[in-house]
Every structure is written in structure tokens, then in C-alpha cells.
Design an enzyme around this catalytic site. Structure first.
Site, PDB file in Angstrom:
ATOM      1  N   LYS A  32       0.823  -1.215   0.000  1.00 57.84           N
ATOM      2  CA  LYS A  32       0.000   0.000   0.000  1.00 57.84           C
ATOM      3  C   LYS A  32       0.854   1.262   0.000  1.00 57.84           C
ATOM      4  CE  LYS A  32      -1.933   0.751   3.973  1.00 57.84           C
ATOM      5  NZ  LYS A  32      -1.266   1.921   4.601  1.00 57.84           N
ATOM      6  N   THR A  33       1.847   1.328   0.893  1.00 53.00           N
ATOM      7  CA  THR A  33       2.680   2.533   0.986  1.00 53.00           C
ATOM      8  C   THR A  33       3.437   2.771  -0.309  1.00 53.00           C
ATOM      9  OG1 THR A  33       2.917   2.198   3.377  1.00 53.00           O
ATOM     10  CG2 THR A  33       4.480   3.684   2.314  1.00 53.00           C
ATOM     11  N   ASP A 222      -4.693   7.960   3.620  1.00 57.20           N
ATOM     12  CA  ASP A 222      -4.282   6.607   3.981  1.00 57.20           C
ATOM     13  C   ASP A 222      -5.138   6.105   5.144  1.00 57.20           C
ATOM     14  OD1 ASP A 222      -2.840   4.269   4.022  1.00 57.20           O
ATOM     15  OD2 ASP A 222      -1.148   5.103   5.132  1.00 57.20           O
ATOM     16  N   GLU A 223      -5.298   4.793   5.249  1.00 61.24           N
ATOM     17  CA  GLU A 223      -6.070   4.165   6.339  1.00 61.24           C
ATOM     18  C   GLU A 223      -7.474   4.768   6.437  1.00 61.24           C
ATOM     19  OE1 GLU A 223      -4.868   1.594   7.515  1.00 61.24           O
ATOM     20  OE2 GLU A 223      -2.698   1.734   7.709  1.00 61.24           O
ATOM     21  N   GLN A 253      -9.560  -4.256   8.050  1.00 61.90           N
ATOM     22  CA  GLN A 253      -8.668  -3.835   9.130  1.00 61.90           C
ATOM     23  C   GLN A 253      -9.226  -2.617   9.874  1.00 61.90           C
ATOM     24  OE1 GLN A 253      -4.262  -4.276   8.506  1.00 61.90           O
ATOM     25  NE2 GLN A 253      -4.845  -4.406   6.355  1.00 61.90           N
ATOM     26  N   ARG A 605       0.014  -9.863  10.901  1.00 60.84           N
ATOM     27  CA  ARG A 605       1.265  -9.223  11.328  1.00 60.84           C
ATOM     28  C   ARG A 605       2.441 -10.194  11.158  1.00 60.84           C
ATOM     29  NH1 ARG A 605      -0.050  -5.057   9.946  1.00 60.84           N
ATOM     30  NH2 ARG A 605      -1.874  -6.228   9.254  1.00 60.84           N
TER      31      ARG A 605
END
Length: 741
Positions: A32-33, A222-223, A253, A605
Site C-alpha cells: 500500500k505505501t 491513507d487508512e 482492518q 502481522r
């Protein structure tokens, strides 16, 4: 530079789909980043916008810093001019420029949670309201909830200006109104104000809104699944004309509903922007196939989701290992033994390992298990550096340099170190300042000509005034680091600690040395390295932003704090019904789905190995409670999990386990009448004597404090305050709760 060569097909599509609304539905570990920074670079390199015409909003300082570093490394000029940062930092930046429209000066203070509690506590005392009837934490949470729902103090006071509509609401309205009044008089905002005041500013001053609409030609968020109503309103207003808004997130998420985040923002993006493009990033680069398939197996049980299936080209990897313990003590021993063996016999560094748990209370037993085997560990997001007492004390002195109207900062330092200025004198100054309509420091500044005090106390106040004035002159001839060094010295704080008359003096001196280092780093590395900017950074930095990634220690943290991080090996203890998922989620579908999303976050994670464990009994409220394994364990496909006591060895055992869990949560799916009867069977409410100030443990909202009781027995209407939830009302005969002795 070929910006697209290192991206997969879907990432390239997300980068080059420039104009119009776009939702990038990015699964865990899907790059994503990388996609976001390449999109920003693509917009600049192809002339769609200048760097200063781009607004990029993140949720943590860590994410913003990482994105800025990575885009800087791409060699694109003027990327430092991109407006990139957290919602709160960007709003603070704009409000420093435009806040005068709302009655604030550009040097306003930012109050953290501790500051907010102090103000609320002071208000309760001044209004003669019992903090047992209205707990400080509950009031603070309720005010925060109102702000995040864009309800101003004026609006709420107008709705509840008398006690006929409800005693609790009227009292909260009084407190909220006084709270906002005090913040304005102190030229201060809290975290929620940074967002609320942006919305008020845009509504009150259309010309200001148009100014920033025209400035920001492209907006990236973002998010997005973690945005609340206030944040949603800000970006919607900024993008309503050009509609060049790209939001990136993962509905699977979304785990912060308890603090106001609204999953509807991402689920209904296509309704808000009808012609929006949706691009799914489903290739995972982080996890093994087994870990990823386990995560998919769990999350597919949620109904309210947009839907995607992650895949990976990584190795199949190890199966998930399940550890079944007799007790929480044995669970901690099993985990610590496994970690010891991983390190001792397989050469796995401790820094590759993380233990992620549902509640902070679980950490004690886990810590003891690690200590018994001499395994070094680090707890993430314990006491934040900037929350330590000595750090907050020096920051309060620094705040008075920037904003002498900050009464809260003044009250903190006026007798720290001790100067013989007691509470009675402080209250007298406070009352006089209120009567005069000025700040407390303004009263002290002119104390030599004031009839308010005489004799020794007047001299002490004059000496304090002279100290503050000397500190306030520091910026004239000093850089940031020297300002901090001299403030520590001139305030008398350094001398107090060196005399060793306070607890942990040497540790506190070391922490102040680190504050000096922090100021030096900020001065060297930040383009805007003013004292104001340093104080703002200190106020907005998050605890998880500052953990030491290079330490050779096992990391312990809650699942919420682990969001955005990744580790080679992850342990998830406490996989039990009523712990994970929490008992609060049992009779609320939306909360159960958020718990499942949290489990999905925990699983994803892990890069290479995942351990999940449960205990058959756990110590709760001083007694041992029998526990059933979590439903989330059952949702992991059978072929992906193994262990010495695997819970799914046979279909018969699996069905027995399903049956045991079914007994726990299926009754809540019955009709309302049956559910009501169930609750009445489990609780004898007619015998419960509830009074304001009593503690109760509610099945959905946790431990709270009774605020009011209207009626008696099963028909009583109970009003209670719950930390992080706010004020709730319920019928005693229907709600499921226990009185806490």
C-alpha cells in the site's frame, strides 16, 4: 525515472488512475505505501500538480515520516513542499494560519489527554459536581464523542439547557460548555478540537474553505477505514469541487470503532462519490501461504465487508501452531519456553518475535514468564516518553514561552520545583484572573503593583514572574536545543533533581537529557525547527511511533498497537471466548465483526510463523474461571493448524468444541423476549441496590460508574458512564451486568 517498473499490474493501475475519485482497497501486506508514494511521484512527474498542491493524510507520524523519506529518496525536487502528515498535524498547521477567525492566536497550545483530565477535574470541582457521580474519564470520553460527531458545546447546551430532558445530559452540557470556554480563554485546543475546529472554520468562513480547495488539487487519505465523521467531513469538503480524492484502506482492518472510527466511510465511498473507481490490491508480499489462508478463513465469516481474497507467491511456510494450556500461568510458560527454544536452538533473534494480546492486563503474566527464562522484552506504548512527569513539567515551561495565556501550564509549574506558592494562593490568582477576564500569568506579571498579595507570598510570586520572564527571553538569542537546556537550568528543575530529594532523580535527569537530544534532532532534521513546531510535534506524537525496532528484545503490545507493523514470528495468546472476542461483543453483531477484524490484523502481522494459544482456566477478579477456546480458532481452516494438543484432531472433537462455544453465544441470537428471559434468569436485579457512584461490569461496555438510577428493581432506568464509551442508559431488568464490590 521509470516509476511503474517495480509495481504489479494492480498497483500500476492505482498509480495511473489519476483524475476523479478512487478507492484503493489494499489488503494487508499488499504494498500500500509503495503504491501511494509512487502515485504522488507520478502526479508530480507528469505535471498534474505541483508538490505544494498535494495533500497526503496519514494516521501516524511514523507512517508520514516513512512516506516522506521514501519519496525524498526518489530524487523528485521540492517533495518537502507536499502537505503530508496526520489529520491532526495538518489541521493544526492550517489552524495556526486561520485560527484567528475562531478567536485563537497562532501560538495556541495543544492539550493532551492528561491536560484534558486536569481541566475536567477542575471544572467538576468548581461546579460542585461529584466525580463519583460524573467520573473524569467518563466525562472526557463523552465530550470527545460529541466532538467527533461534530456536536459543538453551544449546540449541545441548546439541546439540553434544562434538566427536564435528562439530568445527565444537562450536566454534561454544562461541563462541555465550561470546558470549551476555558480552552478558548487559555488559547488552547485539545486533539478533538483540531478536527472539530477545522469543520467549524470551513462552515463559518467559506472563503477559507475555498482557499484550501483551490490549493489542494489532489487529496490522498491513507487508512481511510479508520476515519471518523469529523475527518470524513474535512476531506469531503476539500474534495467536493475537483473530486480528485484517492482514499486507500482496508475494510477488513477497521478496528477503531470504539474510539469513533466509522467503517461506513470506506464501505459507502462509492455512494458518496458515484463515479468512483475501485482497485483491489490483493497480492500479499508479507505472509506465507498458510498464514494468509488462515487470515482469509477467519475474515470471510464477516458479513459487512466489500470482499477480497488475498494471495501470495511466497512459500507455503509452517502451519499455525496452537498451544493449549491448562491455565494462564501455564500459557505464559509455554510461550516463554517456545521463545527460548527459537532463540537458543534455531538462532532466531528476540527482535524477530512479538507477542500480541487483546488487553493490557494480559501482559503481567506474560512478562513474568519471560523473566523466569531471562528473556529480554520491551513493552510498546506503556508510558510514552512525552507523558513522563519531568518531561511534561519542562514542556509546560516551554509552553509559557510560546503561549503565556496557558493557565494549565502555569498551574503545573508555579510550584514545581517547590517555591512556597500553595494551592490557596493559586486559587486566589485564578479567581482574580477570571474576574478581570485575563490570564493567570497576566495577573502574576503585574503582581508587584497588585493589592492581591502582601509580604512573603508576594515576593515569591515576583521571583517566579522574574524566572518565567527570563525563560521567555531565551528564543531571542538561542536555538531550540539551547532553549531547552537553559529552561531546565533556569527553572530550578535541574538543581532539584541533582539534590536527589525526589524519587528516581537520576532516571529523571537521564530523561531530560533525552529531551535535549530530541530538541537537537528536531532542530537538525526539520525544516520548520521552531519551538512552536517542536511543542506541536511533542503533543501529537503517538506511543507506538517511538518504539525501538533495533532492540534485541521480544516485543509485547496490544493487537491495536500492532496495526501497521509486521514481525517474523507472532504469538497471539488468550484466544478464548469472552477475552478474544471480548464478552462486550457477544450480543452486538457490529462489535463481533470488529473483533474478528482485529483477529485478522493480528494474524497478518506474522511473516513466517504464527502461534495461537488459549488457557482452559484464567484468573479473573481474583478467581479462576473456566474458559472455552475462541470461535476465531475454529474459523482457521483445519488443515492449517497443528500442535501437541490440537483443538481439531477429529471431527468429533471439533463438533464438541463448536457445541461448547455455541452454548456461549447463540442464546443472544434468540428473539428479544427469549433474550430478556435469559438475562433475567442470569441476574437477580430486583435484589440489586444500585446508587450513584457504584461500579458495575456491563456485558457490552465493561466496567463503569453509575451516574443515576430512576426507579427500583427490574424497572429501574440506570445511567452509567463507561471509559472510552461515554454515558449509556439501560433498563436494569434487561441489561446484563454485575455490581462490582
Amino acid at each position: 525515472m521509470d516509476l511503474l517498473s517495480m509495481l504489479n499490474e494492480k498497483q500500476q493501475e492505482a498509480v495511473t488512475c489519476v483524475d476523479g475519485p478512487l478507492l484503493i482497497l489494499a489488503g494487508a501486506g499488499s504494498g500500500k505505501t509503495r503504491t501511494i508514494i509512487h502515485r504522488i511521484a507520478y502526479i508530480i512527474e507528469n505535471g498534474y500538480a505541483k508538490p505544494w498542491e498535494i495533500l497526503a493524510l496519514t494516521f501516524t507520524n511514523k507512517a508520514a515520516g516513512e512516506m516522506r523519506e521514501r519519496i525524498d529518496s526518489m530524487g523528485i525536487p521540492f517533495t518537502s513542499d507536499i502537505w503530508m502528515g496526520t489529520f491532526h498535524s495538518i489541521c493544526a498547521r492550517i489552524l495556526r494560519i486561520e485560527g484567528h477567525n475562531l478567536g485563537f492566536t497562532s501560538n495556541f497550545s495543544i492539550y493532551d489527554d492528561d491536560d484534558t483530565k486536569r481541566v475536567v477535574k477542575s471544572i467538576l470541582k468548581d461546579l460542585d459536581i461529584s466525580d463519583k457521580e460524573f467520573p473524569v474519564e467518563g466525562v472526557k470520553s463523552q465530550i470527545s464523542l460529541l466532538k467527533n460527531n461534530l456536536e459543538t458545546s453551544d449546540d449541545y447546551l441548546e439541546e439540553h439547557d434544562d434538566f427536564e430532558g435528562g439530568y445527565t445530559e444537562a450536566r454534561i452540557a454544562q461541563i462541555y460548555a465550561e470546558y470549551q470556554k476555558r480552552l478558548l480563554s487559555s488559547n488552547a485546543m485539545d486533539f478533538d478540537d483540531l478536527l472539530l475546529n477545522m469543520n467549524i472554520l470551513f462552515a463559518k468562513c467559506p472563503e477559507v474553505l475555498n482557499k484550501y480547495k483551490n490549493r489542494f488539487k489532489y487529496i490522498l487519505v491513507d487508512e481511510y477505514q479508520d476515519t471518523n465523521l469529523s475527518q470524513y467531513a474535512i476531506v469531503s469538503k476539500l474534495a467536493e469541487d475537483h473530486r480528485n480524492i484517492c482514499v486507500c484502506g482496508d475494510d477488513d482492518q477497521s478496528i477503531y470503532g470504539w474510539r469513533g472510527a466509522s467503517i461506513r466511510n470506506i464501505l459507502e465511498f462509492e455512494e458518496d462519490f458515484e463515479d468512483a473507481a475501485v482497485i483491489r490490491l490483493e497480492q500479499n508480499y508479507r505472509c506465507t501461504k498458510n498464514i494468509l489462508n488462515a487470515a482469509n478463513g477467519v475474515i470471510e465469516h464477516n458479513q459487512r465487508r466489500m470482499g477480497k481474497t488475498l494471495f501470495t507467491d511466497n512459500d507455503e511456510g509452517e502451519k499455525i501452531k496452537y498451544l493449549n494450556a491448562n491455565s494462564d500461568l501455564e500459557e505464559s510458560s509455554l510461550i516463554s519456553r517456545e521463545i527460548f527454544c527459537l532463540n537458543e536452538y534455531h538462532g532466531i533473534p528476540y527482535s524477530d518475535i512479538a507477542i500480541l494480546y487483546r488487553t493490557n492486563a494480559q501482559s503481567r503474566m506474560l512478562e513474568e514468564g519471560l523473566m523466569r527464562r531471562n528473556i529480554p522484552y520491551q513493552i510498546v506504548a506503556g508510558t510514552k516518553f512525552y507523558d513522563r512527569m519531568e518531561i511534561k513539567d519542562i514542556l509546560a515551561y516551554l509552553k509559557l514561552i510560546v503561549n503565556p495565556q496557558d493557565d494549565l501550564a502555569l498551574i503545573r509549574v508555579i510550584n514545581t520545583p517547590k517555591r512556597g506558592i500553595g494551592p490557596a494562593s493559586v486559587e486566589k490568582i485564578k479567581d482574580y484572573a477570571f474576574m478581570k477576564g485575563t490570564s493567570m500569568y497576566e495577573v502574576i506579571k503585574h503582581i508587584d503593583s497588585s493589592p492581591l498579595f502582601k509580604g512573603a507570598i508576594k515576593e515569591k510570586l515576583m521571583n517566579f514572574r522574574d524566572t518565567i520572564e527570563e525563560i521567555r527571553r531565551l528564543p531571542e538569542n538561542n536555538g531550540l536545543m539551547d532553549i531547552v537546556i537553559n529552561t531546565i537550568h533556569l527553572s530550578g528543575y535541574e538543581e532539584m533533581l541533582k539534590e536527589g530529594k525526589v524519587e528516581n532523580a537520576s532516571n529523571r535527569l537521564e530523561n531530560l537529557d533525552e529531551l535535549v537530544n530530541a530538541a537537537g534532532d528536531f532542530e537538525s532534521n526539520e525544516e520548520e525547527n521552531t519551538l512552536e513546531a517542536f511543542l506541536e510535534n511533542a503533543a501529537l506524537v503517538a506511543g507506538v511511533d517511538s518504539y525501538d525496532e533495533d532492540s534485541s528484545k521480544v516485543l509485547l503490545m496490544t493487537l491495536h498497537n500492532a496495526k501497521g507493523l509486521e514481525f517474523n514470528i507472532v504469538f497471539m495468546p488468550g484466544m478464548e471466548e469472552n477475552l478474544f472476542p471480548t464478552y462486550r461483543a457477544v450480543n452486538e453483531d457490529s462489535e463481533m465483526e470488529e473483533e474478528r477484524r482485529l483477529c485478522y490484523v493480528g494474524i497478518t502481522r506474522a511473516r513466517k510463523q504464527l502461534y495461537m494459544s488459549s488457557a482452559e482456566s484464567r484468573r479473573v477478579y481474583g478467581r479462576n474461571e473456566y474458559r472455552n477456546p475462541s470461535r476465531f480458532l475454529l474459523e482457521v481452516p483445519d488443515e492449517l493448524i497443528e500442535g501437541t494438543n490440537v483443538i481439531k484432531e477429529s471431527n468429533k472433537e471439533k463438533e464438541l468444541l463448536k457445541s461448547s462455544i455455541k452454548r456461549i453465544y447463540d442464546p443472544y441470537k434468540q428473539s428479544p423476549k427469549k433474550t430478556e428471559n435469559l438475562f433475567k434468569q442470569n441476574n437477580s436485579f430486583s435484589d440489586v441496590d444500585l446508587n450513584p457512584g457504584d461500579k458495575i461490569d456491563h456485558s457490552a461496555w465493561g466496567v463503569g460508574t453509575v451516574v443515576g438510577v430512576d426507579g427500583s428493581g427490574e424497572d429501574a432506568k440506570v445511567t452509567a458512564a463507561f471509559p472510552e464509551i461515554g454515558i449509556k442508559k439501560f433498563m436494569a431488568g434487561i441489561a446484563k451486568f454485575k455490581k462490582v464490590q
